[in-house]
Design a protein around this motif. Structure first.
Motif, PDB file in Angstrom:
ATOM      1  N   MET A   1      -5.010 -11.456   8.686  1.00 52.10           N
ATOM      2  CA  MET A   1      -4.719 -10.496   7.634  1.00 52.10           C
ATOM      3  C   MET A   1      -5.664  -9.299   7.787  1.00 52.10           C
ATOM      4  SD  MET A   1      -4.736 -11.098   3.499  1.00 52.10           S
ATOM      5  CE  MET A   1      -3.587 -12.460   3.646  1.00 52.10           C
ATOM      6  N   ARG A   2      -5.105  -8.108   8.061  1.00 49.06           N
ATOM      7  CA  ARG A   2      -5.910  -6.927   8.313  1.00 49.06           C
ATOM      8  C   ARG A   2      -6.059  -6.105   7.040  1.00 49.06           C
ATOM      9  NH1 ARG A   2      -5.630  -1.621   9.669  1.00 49.06           N
ATOM     10  NH2 ARG A   2      -3.380  -1.523   9.397  1.00 49.06           N
ATOM     11  N   HIS A   3      -7.294  -5.852   6.667  1.00 45.43           N
ATOM     12  CA  HIS A   3      -7.527  -5.036   5.488  1.00 45.43           C
ATOM     13  C   HIS A   3      -7.377  -3.561   5.841  1.00 45.43           C
ATOM     14  CE1 HIS A   3      -8.782  -8.233   2.702  1.00 45.43           C
ATOM     15  NE2 HIS A   3      -9.122  -8.848   3.811  1.00 45.43           N
ATOM     16  N   THR A   4      -7.200  -2.739   4.810  1.00 46.14           N
ATOM     17  CA  THR A   4      -6.905  -1.335   5.018  1.00 46.14           C
ATOM     18  C   THR A   4      -8.101  -0.474   4.614  1.00 46.14           C
ATOM     19  OG1 THR A   4      -5.832  -1.311   2.846  1.00 46.14           O
ATOM     20  CG2 THR A   4      -4.422  -1.652   4.767  1.00 46.14           C
ATOM     21  N   THR A   5      -7.929   0.832   4.727  1.00 43.14           N
ATOM     22  CA  THR A   5      -9.024   1.784   4.578  1.00 43.14           C
ATOM     23  C   THR A   5      -9.579   1.830   3.154  1.00 43.14           C
ATOM     24  OG1 THR A   5      -8.053   3.146   6.309  1.00 43.14           O
ATOM     25  CG2 THR A   5      -9.637   4.220   4.847  1.00 43.14           C
ATOM     26  N   ILE A   6     -10.900   1.931   3.076  1.00 40.55           N
ATOM     27  CA  ILE A   6     -11.579   2.218   1.810  1.00 40.55           C
ATOM     28  C   ILE A   6     -12.211   3.596   1.961  1.00 40.55           C
ATOM     29  CG2 ILE A   6     -13.385   1.545   0.188  1.00 40.55           C
ATOM     30  CD1 ILE A   6     -13.018  -1.340   1.170  1.00 40.55           C
ATOM     31  N   PRO A   7     -11.715   4.623   1.273  1.00 41.18           N
ATOM     32  CA  PRO A   7     -12.243   5.979   1.448  1.00 41.18           C
ATOM     33  C   PRO A   7     -13.699   6.085   0.992  1.00 41.18           C
ATOM     34  CG  PRO A   7     -10.086   6.021   0.376  1.00 41.18           C
ATOM     35  CD  PRO A   7     -10.554   4.598   0.367  1.00 41.18           C
ATOM     36  N   ASP A   8     -14.403   7.055   1.546  1.00 36.44           N
ATOM     37  CA  ASP A   8     -15.777   7.317   1.144  1.00 36.44           C
ATOM     38  C   ASP A   8     -15.849   7.573  -0.357  1.00 36.44           C
ATOM     39  OD1 ASP A   8     -16.545   7.100   3.763  1.00 36.44           O
ATOM     40  OD2 ASP A   8     -16.627   9.257   4.139  1.00 36.44           O
ATOM     41  N   GLY A   9     -16.851   6.967  -0.985  1.00 37.39           N
ATOM     42  CA  GLY A   9     -17.066   7.189  -2.405  1.00 37.39           C
ATOM     43  C   GLY A   9     -16.352   6.215  -3.315  1.00 37.39           C
ATOM     44  N   PHE A  10     -15.562   5.303  -2.733  1.00 37.62           N
ATOM     45  CA  PHE A  10     -14.790   4.381  -3.566  1.00 37.62           C
ATOM     46  C   PHE A  10     -15.151   2.914  -3.347  1.00 37.62           C
ATOM     47  CE2 PHE A  10     -12.279   8.191  -3.900  1.00 37.62           C
ATOM     48  CZ  PHE A  10     -11.812   8.146  -5.200  1.00 37.62           C
ATOM     49  N   ALA A  11     -16.059   2.631  -2.417  1.00 39.42           N
ATOM     50  CA  ALA A  11     -16.390   1.237  -2.121  1.00 39.42           C
ATOM     51  C   ALA A  11     -16.950   0.509  -3.336  1.00 39.42           C
ATOM     52  CB  ALA A  11     -17.388   1.173  -0.962  1.00 39.42           C
ATOM     53  N   TYR A 208      -4.875  -1.615  -4.322  1.00 39.72           N
ATOM     54  CA  TYR A 208      -6.222  -1.051  -4.483  1.00 39.72           C
ATOM     55  C   TYR A 208      -6.805  -0.825  -3.091  1.00 39.72           C
ATOM     56  CZ  TYR A 208      -8.265  -5.763  -3.687  1.00 39.72           C
ATOM     57  OH  TYR A 208      -8.633  -6.982  -3.168  1.00 39.72           O
ATOM     58  N   PRO A 209      -7.848  -0.002  -2.946  1.00 44.47           N
ATOM     59  CA  PRO A 209      -8.370   0.325  -1.618  1.00 44.47           C
ATOM     60  C   PRO A 209      -8.837  -0.909  -0.855  1.00 44.47           C
ATOM     61  CG  PRO A 209      -9.229   1.860  -3.256  1.00 44.47           C
ATOM     62  CD  PRO A 209      -8.523   0.774  -4.014  1.00 44.47           C
ATOM     63  N   GLY A 210      -8.429  -0.998   0.413  1.00 47.92           N
ATOM     64  CA  GLY A 210      -8.831  -2.099   1.273  1.00 47.92           C
ATOM     65  C   GLY A 210      -7.882  -3.273   1.281  1.00 47.92           C
ATOM     66  N   LEU A 211      -6.892  -3.279   0.391  1.00 49.71           N
ATOM     67  CA  LEU A 211      -5.966  -4.407   0.289  1.00 49.71           C
ATOM     68  C   LEU A 211      -5.120  -4.518   1.555  1.00 49.71           C
ATOM     69  CD1 LEU A 211      -5.083  -6.569  -1.787  1.00 49.71           C
ATOM     70  CD2 LEU A 211      -3.338  -4.963  -2.571  1.00 49.71           C
ATOM     71  N   HIS A 213      -1.913  -5.206   4.010  1.00 50.33           N
ATOM     72  CA  HIS A 213      -0.519  -4.751   3.924  1.00 50.33           C
ATOM     73  C   HIS A 213       0.359  -5.716   3.136  1.00 50.33           C
ATOM     74  CE1 HIS A 213       3.517  -3.548   5.187  1.00 50.33           C
ATOM     75  NE2 HIS A 213       3.696  -4.764   5.676  1.00 50.33           N
ATOM     76  N   GLU A 214       0.322  -6.997   3.469  1.00 50.81           N
ATOM     77  CA  GLU A 214       1.236  -7.958   2.844  1.00 50.81           C
ATOM     78  C   GLU A 214       0.867  -8.294   1.404  1.00 50.81           C
ATOM     79  OE1 GLU A 214      -1.220 -10.433   5.874  1.00 50.81           O
ATOM     80  OE2 GLU A 214      -0.566  -8.343   5.605  1.00 50.81           O
ATOM     81  N   ASP A 215      -0.304  -7.839   0.954  1.00 51.70           N
ATOM     82  CA  ASP A 215      -0.717  -8.085  -0.429  1.00 51.70           C
ATOM     83  C   ASP A 215      -0.491  -6.884  -1.338  1.00 51.70           C
ATOM     84  OD1 ASP A 215      -1.524 -10.696   0.035  1.00 51.70           O
ATOM     85  OD2 ASP A 215      -3.529 -10.093   0.674  1.00 51.70           O
ATOM     86  N   SER A 216      -0.022  -5.770  -0.767  1.00 51.00           N
ATOM     87  CA  SER A 216       0.304  -4.591  -1.568  1.00 51.00           C
ATOM     88  C   SER A 216       1.821  -4.512  -1.690  1.00 51.00           C
ATOM     89  CB  SER A 216      -0.256  -3.320  -0.919  1.00 51.00           C
ATOM     90  OG  SER A 216      -0.042  -2.205  -1.748  1.00 51.00           O
ATOM     91  N   PHE A 217       2.356  -5.177  -2.688  1.00 47.82           N
ATOM     92  CA  PHE A 217       3.799  -5.371  -2.826  1.00 47.82           C
ATOM     93  C   PHE A 217       4.215  -5.119  -4.273  1.00 47.82           C
ATOM     94  CE2 PHE A 217       1.701  -9.367  -3.647  1.00 47.82           C
ATOM     95  CZ  PHE A 217       2.344  -9.864  -4.759  1.00 47.82           C
ATOM     96  N   ALA A 218       5.515  -5.175  -4.510  1.00 45.95           N
ATOM     97  CA  ALA A 218       6.043  -4.966  -5.858  1.00 45.95           C
ATOM     98  C   ALA A 218       6.809  -6.187  -6.333  1.00 45.95           C
ATOM     99  CB  ALA A 218       6.953  -3.737  -5.899  1.00 45.95           C
ATOM    100  N   VAL A 219       6.853  -6.349  -7.656  1.00 46.71           N
ATOM    101  CA  VAL A 219       7.566  -7.448  -8.278  1.00 46.71           C
ATOM    102  C   VAL A 219       8.229  -6.945  -9.556  1.00 46.71           C
ATOM    103  CG1 VAL A 219       5.483  -8.217  -9.514  1.00 46.71           C
ATOM    104  CG2 VAL A 219       7.351  -9.829  -9.114  1.00 46.71           C
ATOM    105  N   ARG A 220       9.430  -7.414  -9.829  1.00 43.44           N
ATOM    106  CA  ARG A 220      10.149  -7.005 -11.049  1.00 43.44           C
ATOM    107  C   ARG A 220       9.650  -7.803 -12.246  1.00 43.44           C
ATOM    108  NH1 ARG A 220      16.687  -6.096 -11.884  1.00 43.44           N
ATOM    109  NH2 ARG A 220      16.518  -5.356 -14.051  1.00 43.44           N
ATOM    110  N   LEU A 221       9.403  -7.111 -13.360  1.00 43.36           N
ATOM    111  CA  LEU A 221       8.842  -7.739 -14.550  1.00 43.36           C
ATOM    112  C   LEU A 221       9.891  -8.134 -15.586  1.00 43.36           C
ATOM    113  CD1 LEU A 221       5.735  -5.412 -15.117  1.00 43.36           C
ATOM    114  CD2 LEU A 221       5.913  -7.486 -13.709  1.00 43.36           C
TER     115      LEU A 221
END
Length: 389
Positions: A1-11, A208-211, A213-221
């Motif tokens: 599972m590859r994490h994604t970018t965390i921009p400067d100032g948000f860690a 959220y930053p660093g999440l 790919h497969e954990d940044s998804f949508a679900v119907r409520l």
């Protein structure tokens, strides 16, 4: 599972956002909202596959701006939107080994440049999962109920979701299209809000930053038609300044308000989730109107030199109209996303009164009556071809 970018100032915000993410997942479970597992094994690819799909634009409720990872289109914060049947996008994807490169026809014009690159980005993601390199022929069209689209209707979200569904359906078949988690992750790669358009209804996008790919998804409520009585009245308004959503995504994280917006989001998601599950549409409307104001506050305060002001004069009149109607016992809430187009959320018992109020302003504004729309789904090919011609 590859994490994604965390921009400067948000860690420093990531631990709190990660805790909120886990709390939201627990709340979804407690409210009986199922989260599909991300598939680990895929069916064989059909190198000559063809499929058609339909998806609907979305309107933000708890909104987002800014991308922590532009390549993976990971947002800084979770968001909620409602699919709107004021328009739809219909797309056909046909994989063809005889093609040298992807081609796309958008409406009556060929897609070129950046537009074609973004289409190929989703196709590349699907092909990568299949381990194939076959090119595709894409035909797509936005079908509006209004005379004009306006700016801020959310058709890019519909386009992303329809493209993802048609590509997955063509290469892998219908079973994977039905996996909302998988489909919404792919739709996100073209337009972040396409993630929610893929899920349909009132949809939550977890991010959220660093999440990964497969954990940044949508679900119907609203899976049990809790919001069936809600009516969406769309008022298309063009942007006179040629507003670009990409610029808003760049500017917003620079606002001094942005981090507070991020940190307040988890509690509001939980409150909105509970409201949806009990059918409290008014709280949903209240959040949509409130976050319209906050979205534009964040956007307008992201640059010292050039202020990105997305509203037009008509917006102020419509906001005041809603406030006035509520004092007279007519519940209605105004929602805007990046552009000036307004979607008015109300109950079916008050739909006629709200439309009459808009017409009574004397501004010549068009109104499109609609309902909450469903998820991206596959279409019969002949029916799709008829809609595209």
């Amino acid at each position: 599972m590859r994490h994604t970018t965390i921009p400067d100032g948000f860690a420093e915000l990531v631990p709190a956002m990660a805790v909120s993410y886990r709390q939201i997942l627990h709340a979804l479970h407690d409210h009986g909202v199922a989260v599909a597992p991300y598939p680990r094994q895929l069916p064989p690819a059909n190198l000559h596959g063809i499929a058609a799909a339909r998806a609907y634009p979305m309107q933000g409720v708890l909104k987002y701006h800014g991308l922590a990872d532009w390549q993976q289109r990971i947002a800084f914060l979770p968001s909620i939107s409602v699919n709107n049947d004021a328009a739809q996008t219909v797309t056909i994807v046909e994989f063809d080994p005889s093609l040298e490169a992807d081609t796309a026809l958008f409406g009556d014009a060929p897609a070129v440049g950046r537009e074609l690159e973004r289409i190929s980005q989703i196709l590349d993601a699907v092909r990568s999962l299949a381990g194939v390199r076959v090119a595709a022929r894409v035909t797509t069209r936005n079908l509006l109920k209004s005379r004009v689209a306006g700016k801020g209707l959310g058709t890019s979200a519909a386009g992303a979701a329809a493209l993802a569904a048609a590509a997955v359906g063509a290469l892998f078949g219908p079973e994977l299209v039905a996996n909302t988690r998988f489909l919404s992750c792919l739709a996100r790669l073209l337009a972040g809000s396409g993630c929610r358009a893929a899920a349909g209804g009132l949809a939550l996008w977890l991010s959220y930053p660093g999440l990964a790919h497969e954990d940044s998804f949508a679900v119907r409520l609203d899976g049990e038609d809790q919001l069936a009585d809600v009516r969406l009245i769309t008022v298309p308004i063009d942007s006179r300044v040629g507003l670009k959503t990409e610029q808003a995504h760049h500017d917003a994280p620079q606002s001094s308000f942005f981090k507070a917006w991020m940190l307040s989001r988890g509690d509001e998601i939980m409150e909105c989730l509970a409201a949806v599950r009990r059918g409290d549409w008014r709280l949903v409307g209240q959040f949509a109107e409130l976050d319209s104001m906050r979205l534009h506050g964040v956007t307008m305060s992201g640059s010292r030199e050039h202020k990105l002001i997305g509203w037009e004069p008509e917006n102020i009149t419509l906001f005041r109209m809603c406030d006035d109607l509520r004092t007279r016992g007519i519940p209605v809430y105004a929602s805007t996303d990046t552009g000036p187009t307004v979607v008015l959320l109300t109950h079916r018992d008050h739909e006629d009164a709200v439309v009459a109020a808009v017409e009574g302003l004397g501004l010549g504004l068009e109104t499109v009556r609609g309902r909450i729309a469903g998820p991206a789904s596959l279409l019969d090919l002949d029916a799709a071809r008829a809609l595209l011609t």
